[in-house]
Write an enzyme that holds these catalytic residues in place. Structure first.
Site, PDB file in Angstrom:
ATOM      1  N   GLU A  33     -23.529  -6.191 -10.324  1.00  0.00           N
ATOM      2  CA  GLU A  33     -22.207  -5.564 -10.234  1.00  0.00           C
ATOM      3  C   GLU A  33     -22.297  -4.043 -10.422  1.00  0.00           C
ATOM      4  O   GLU A  33     -21.570  -3.288  -9.782  1.00  0.00           O
ATOM      5  CB  GLU A  33     -21.270  -6.159 -11.282  1.00  0.00           C
TER       6      GLU A  33
ATOM      7  N   ASP B 197     -15.464  -9.920 -14.464  1.00  0.00           N
ATOM      8  CA  ASP B 197     -15.599 -10.829 -13.325  1.00  0.00           C
ATOM      9  C   ASP B 197     -16.842 -11.701 -13.456  1.00  0.00           C
ATOM     10  O   ASP B 197     -16.783 -12.926 -13.308  1.00  0.00           O
ATOM     11  CB  ASP B 197     -15.658 -10.048 -12.014  1.00  0.00           C
TER      12      ASP B 197
ATOM     13  N   SER C  36     -19.237 -18.331   1.485  1.00  0.00           N
ATOM     14  CA  SER C  36     -18.226 -18.185   0.445  1.00  0.00           C
ATOM     15  C   SER C  36     -16.854 -18.568   0.964  1.00  0.00           C
ATOM     16  O   SER C  36     -16.535 -18.339   2.129  1.00  0.00           O
ATOM     17  CB  SER C  36     -18.197 -16.739  -0.072  1.00  0.00           C
TER      18      SER C  36
ATOM     19  N   LYS D 190     -12.532 -15.577  -9.399  1.00  0.00           N
ATOM     20  CA  LYS D 190     -11.689 -15.507 -10.591  1.00  0.00           C
ATOM     21  C   LYS D 190     -10.407 -14.758 -10.275  1.00  0.00           C
ATOM     22  O   LYS D 190     -10.301 -14.033  -9.287  1.00  0.00           O
ATOM     23  CB  LYS D 190     -12.425 -14.789 -11.734  1.00  0.00           C
TER      24      LYS D 190
ATOM     25  N   GLY E  10     -12.909  -8.394  -1.085  1.00  0.00           N
ATOM     26  CA  GLY E  10     -12.126  -7.187  -1.290  1.00  0.00           C
ATOM     27  C   GLY E  10     -10.687  -7.444  -1.667  1.00  0.00           C
ATOM     28  O   GLY E  10      -9.818  -6.607  -1.420  1.00  0.00           O
ATOM     29  N   ALA E  11     -10.423  -8.604  -2.271  1.00  0.00           N
ATOM     30  CA  ALA E  11      -9.047  -8.973  -2.591  1.00  0.00           C
ATOM     31  C   ALA E  11      -8.812  -9.101  -4.091  1.00  0.00           C
ATOM     32  O   ALA E  11      -7.796  -9.645  -4.511  1.00  0.00           O
ATOM     33  CB  ALA E  11      -8.697 -10.288  -1.888  1.00  0.00           C
TER      34      ALA E  11
ATOM     35  N   SER F 104     -17.638 -10.354  -5.246  1.00  0.00           N
ATOM     36  CA  SER F 104     -18.960  -9.756  -5.453  1.00  0.00           C
ATOM     37  C   SER F 104     -19.604 -10.282  -6.731  1.00  0.00           C
ATOM     38  O   SER F 104     -20.816 -10.519  -6.783  1.00  0.00           O
ATOM     39  CB  SER F 104     -18.868  -8.229  -5.496  1.00  0.00           C
TER      40      SER F 104
END
Length: 494
Positions: free
Chosen positions: A244, A255, A188, A56, A193-194, A199
């Site tokens: 999460e 998210d 994936s 997303k 980490g962007a 996650s």
């Protein structure tokens, strides 16, 4: 349909057929149980199956959402894919294989702390809403987490152990000591980490897969009523949020919410003890975006803390900035919902582009941008491509660019070359689309000569090379060759 103890309807048996999931295998303790002689005999070993969930972007509302205001989030066409391979009854192990981050760890099922997770004071059922983690359960998991990737560098070990912690918490909460052994293999196409919800996408996949295995979900199938589909999405979303919590500690929940449901949402979470307010945008347009990964490492917790410190030092100013971001989100939602909007209109793109620019400026004032992000905006502006803003927590991560109607292909190629030269990753993607989906069994019509379709086995899945290889093999977004994937759908989704 019946009701569970939380007032939510319990779905009817799944339409998968055969060994597909149903809800019969796990009921509330107060439910009427069938006499033993009427129970179905043990089913044969379930076939390999897959689940997929999208990443997303926050289109509008970053950081404001952490402080109780609204955000607009939309799914993108980059996704996670989870292959579940059930083992024979004699193989009492469970393996987590996250191929793209080199995580491959196996646990002995019988050595896991089932007694504590299933103690009457701790036990959670699939229909429960869990809003915080149990410290006793987390402590019981530590011996089983600490030996995950012990020889890896600290930053890698942290990611691996965070993933393992989320998986085991969900696995022990939703499974049972009698669970079959299984291998959970994840691939994936979402950069990690962007700020793209990688996650959350993984947690949605894990939640859906585990709920399917205990037959706690109905569908998905083409004729499923939207209200029934919504129950399944919410059930998956609740447990994805638990995952999460394991990874991030204090996530907003946006998210996993948009990844589970698809399209886009207006999201607001005030009191964490209560359900968030989620307004699906059912007719959200599929707008083409350029997604640029700065490859600048960043920490969501650090950036959130930075805004928190600014708010403590300058409460009135910071609150005004957060209110401004909230007003941008409201303006965008009202415009997209109005008759004035047309995705083919240059005036409409100009309007949204202006909101991109304003939102980014407010985030810069909060101190969460980065020179690498500002460089992307400079290059996009110089080439006349469109409007860019950071997305997610900032401090690095990604920008999104709304592509203008009058962009020139030569300018786009020039931009691609400049970004590549300076070490950025560029993705051409779209907003909107499906949320969580299922491929049961893991067989696709890929134009192969295999009778009945191409079976996606462990070896094919693990050895698919890069994003292109994954998409060609199992990708949701490839036209004309994806027969088999089914999705839970909200409202008017087509």
């Amino acid at each position: 349909m019946t009701e569970s103890s939380d007032g939510m309807p319990t779905p009817s048996p799944s339409q998968f057929g055969g060994d597909g999931p149903s809800v019969d295998s796990q009921r509330s303790p107060s439910s009427t149980r069938r006499p033993n002689m009427l129970r179905k005999p043990s089913s044969p070993m379930a076939p390999p199956f897959m689940v997929s969930a999208p990443g997303k972007v926050i289109v509008f509302g970053e950081h404001a959402v952490v402080h109780g205001k609204q955000a607009m989030a939309a799914v993108i066409s980059l996704r996670s894919y989870l292959l579940v391979t059930t083992l024979s009854k004699s193989r009492r192990t469970v393996t987590l294989n996250f191929r793209d981050i080199n995580l491959d760890h196996t646990w002995d099922i019988d050595s896991l702390p089932w007694d504590l997770f299933h103690h009457p004071s701790k036990k959670k059922f699939y229909y429960d809403r869990v809003t915080c983690l149990d410290p006793d359960l987390l402590e019981a998991l530590q011996p089983h987490i600490s030996n995950v990737s012990p020889d890896q560098p600290p930053d890698v070990r942290k990611v691996h152990q965070g993933s393992a912690n989320a998986f085991l918490y969900l696995y022990l909460s939703l499974g049972s000591p009698q669970s079959h052994g299984a291998i959970y293999t994840l691939r994936s196409t979402i950069p990690i980490g962007a700020g793209l919800g990688s996650s959350a996408s993984v947690c949605v996949c894990l939640s859906a897969a585990l709920l399917l295995q205990i037959r706690a979900l109905a569908g998905p199938h083409p004729d499923q009523p939207f209200d029934e589909s919504e129950v399944q999405i919410e059930r998956i979303n609740r447990w994805a949020f638990v995952g999460e919590l394991c990874i991030h500690g204090n996530p907003s929940g946006v998210d996993n919410t948009v990844s589970a449901g698809g399209k886009a949402v207006i999201f607001r979470r005030g009191d964490y003890s209560k359900p968030p307010s989620v307004v699906p945008i059912l007719d959200f347009p599929e707008l083409p975006l350029l997604l640029v990964n700065s490859r600048q490492p960043r920490s969501t917790a650090t950036e959130v803390a930075k805004v928190g410190a600014l708010k403590e030092a300058h409460p009135a100013i910071t609150e005004a900035l957060l209110d401004g971001i909230d007003q941008v989100t409201s303006s965008a939602y009202e415009f997209l919902s109005s008759k004035r909007f047309s995705k083919d209109s240059s005036e409409a793109l100009d309007y949204l582009g202006t909101l991109f620019r304003i939102n980014h400026g407010l985030l810069v004032s909060l101190g969460v941008s980065h020179p690498r992000l500002e460089r992307v905006r400079e290059l996009v502006d110089h080439n006349g491509i469109g409007w860019s803003k950071l997305t997610g927590a900032g401090g690095g991560g990604c920008t999104i660019t709304l592509v203008g109607a009058n962009r020139q292909s030569a300018a786009l190629k020039r931009l691609e070359a400049q970004l590549a030269e300076e070490g950025y990753d560029l993705f051409e993607t779209t907003l909107g689309g499906h949320g969580v989906g299922v491929l049961w069994p893991a067989v696709l019509k890929n134009g192969s000569d295999e009778e009945g379709g191409e079976e996606i086995d462990q070896q094919k899945f693990e050895t698919a090379v890069g994003n292109d290889g994954i998409e060609r093999l199992v990708g949701v977004g490839v036209p004309d060759v994806r027969e088999g994937w089914k999705f839970w759908r909200r409202g008017l989704m087509g």
